[in-house]
Design a protein around this motif. Structure first.
Motif: not given
Length: 535
Positions: A32-34, A170-173, A194-195, A252-255
């Motif tokens: 949701a943050s993304h 994995l792709q989101m990270g 891609f995100s 927002s991405s590293v987690p």
């Protein structure tokens, strides 16, 4: 007892299901943050033409002297896109007037950095003639979500829910982190695309309720949908603490790398394993889950023989997207649920409001994000109660019809009656949030296991079409404000009426095959005939 009913009976709401919901909750919150990240990473600060001092391009004109070089707008603020062709020194006098000779900002722009240290707007100068690129970047992200829903939904039905969930995390990270280091706008849009695709994969496979028993699905679906709302609240706090867009994108991405690691613990759906002719693996997963819950599969419980019976009754495991339309019941589910306005109108109305926070100029953007997130919470929680008492069908239809009526009620309200307009908007938005929450639950139950993720992906694709149209309508709204309100008020009402023809799925075991869907529609018709005869 039929094998599918036995499977449903053995799946209790135990310790495993509780841990599963908790583990899935966190990545959905960050997704949701993304979705709304560009409210802050692409925030447009106050800006005006950059005026260098002499030959030193690193020093600019500021303060009262700025009015010599830049005309003032109606609010006595420096014009955002124009400057005087020649300095207007006479404006230093009390009654001085200026000429009308202006030109574009030839030396770039200066930005007010009191709220944000940097955004993609300030870094790549996406203002004035380039301002539409901001909405383009968000639309690229939504296109990614749309294609992800279409592609990853079908792959999940072929490769399994677990594999696609792990890949999407994995792709989101990777892509989210790469976007934080993007050297230019083109690279940023590519990484965000891609995100967006991975966002769809996380939502589709993270909200799958195949491990949840029927009587708890409404509650769990509500909890998971609330994570999407809490994500908006979390984003407001994160953005308030981090004012640099690259650092915010990174945080927002590293987690998602952590989510990827612990999601290896999540087992593959037993329903999916059975219909894909892997009963031995399904039995091992069921025994493992029973062990975590402190139970045993015994007595009338599941055995390898009963799972093989279920495997034989499921038929072929390979189904194409054409199965969504091949038979009348499947076509009814596919067409009544997302088209013409259910998820489309939900997403249009939601993103139309949620991605344009800066229109509330007198209120802090962080506070507006908090308000918009908090408003949805009580409406989403209502689904857990009403959907289990009155049923999914009535809940879905009522939310759509009432939400559309609130939009229509706002049409004749004058603009100066702000309190009434805001009230109607909040109520309509809340009801559409309830409808979206119920839709996740209802979609899972209406589609059979063999094409569940394909069907859910198609419904999600329709939702993303609505979110893509929203920026376009923001432009058309200036010419046809009332017409657009009428369209998006009538559409949910019509969709809600049509949704009343769907079969009720409350306390019904998850369907595994297309034949079971056809039987459920037949049972619904028989029940309707009985009610008419009694009436």
């Amino acid at each position: 007892m039929a094998p599918d009913v036995q499977l449903e009976k053995e799946q209790r709401m135990g310790f495993f299901q509780t841990i599963l919901v908790a583990l899935v909750f966190l990545p959905l919150l960050m997704v949701a943050s993304h979705n709304f990240l560009q409210n802050f990473t692409a925030a447009v600060p106050r800006h005006w033409c950059y005026i260098p001092v002499g030959d030193n391009a690193t020093t600019e004109v500021t303060g009262d002297q700025l009015k010599i070089y830049v005309p003032m707008d109606g609010n006595q603020e420096p014009d955002r896109c124009l400057r005087f062709s020649t300095p207007q020194w006479q404006l230093l006098a009390p009654n001085g007037t200026s000429t009308n000779a202006t030109e574009p900002c030839l030396d770039g722009w200066a930005y007010d950095r009191s709220v944000f240290n940097s955004t993609i707007i300030t870094e790549w100068n996406l203002v004035c003639g380039q301002r539409t690129l901001k909405d383009f970047a968000q639309s690229i992200y939504m296109v990614g979500v749309l294609l992800g829903a279409l592609v990853l939904g079908g792959l999940a039905d072929r490769l399994g829910r677990r594999a696609l969930l792990l890949w999407s995390l994995l792709q989101m990270g990777v892509m989210g982190t790469s976007a934080a280091f993007a050297p230019n706008l083109a690279a940023y849009c590519a990484f965000r695309f891609f995100s967006g695709m991975s966002t769809a994969g996380v939502i589709l496979n993270g909200t799958t309720l195949e491990w949840i028993p029927s009587q708890f699905r409404a509650m769990v679906s509500t909890i998971l949908s609330c994570s999407l709302t809490l994500g908006q609240l979390f984003l407001a706090g994160l953005a308030y603490a981090i004012r640099d867009w690259r650092q915010l994108q990174l945080a927002s991405s590293v987690p998602f790398f952590l989510f990827f690691l612990y999601s290896w613990w999540i087992p593959e759906s037993a329903h999916w394993l059975i219909v894909n002719h892997r009963p031995e693996k399904a039995l091992r997963n069921l025994r493992w889950v029973a062990q975590i819950n402190g139970e045993k599969l015994e007595g009338e419980g599941i055995s390898l023989e009963t799972l093989k019976q279920e495997e034989e009754s499921s038929g072929t495991s390979q189904h194409s997207a054409l199965e969504l339309f091949r038979t009348a019941p499947m076509c009814g589910v596919t067409c009544f649920l997302p088209v013409p306005s259910n998820r489309f109108s939900n997403s249009f109305s939601f993103f139309h409001l949620a991605l344009d926070l800066q229109r509330f100029e007198g209120i802090s953007i962080f506070l507006v994000q908090l308000i918009f997130g908090a408003v949805d919470m009580p409406f989403r929680m209502v689904v857990a109660v009403i959907a289990n008492r009155l049923g999914r069908r009535l809940m879905q239809a009522a939310c759509l019809v009432l939400g559309g009526l609130f939009i229509l009620a706002s049409v004749p309200v004058p603009q100066d009656m702000e309190v009434l307009l805001i009230t109607l908007t909040v109520l309509g938005k809340g009801l559409f949030s309830s409808s979206a929450s119920c839709s996740y639950l209802y979609t899972t139950e209406l589609y059979p296991t063999v094409i569940r993720q394909t069907g859910t992906g198609f419904v999600t694709m329709m939702a993303r079409l609505g979110s893509m149209v929203a920026p376009v309508v923001l432009v058309a709204r200036q010419q046809f404000p009332f017409l657009l309100l009428v369209i998006f008020g009538v559409a949910p009402v019509v969709s809600g009426i049509v949704a009343g023809f769907l079969p009720e799925m409350h306390n019904v075991p998850l369907l595994d095959t297309i034949e079971e869907v056809e039987n459920s529609w037949g049972a619904a018709r028989q029940l309707s005939e009985v009610v008419q005869e009694v009436g």
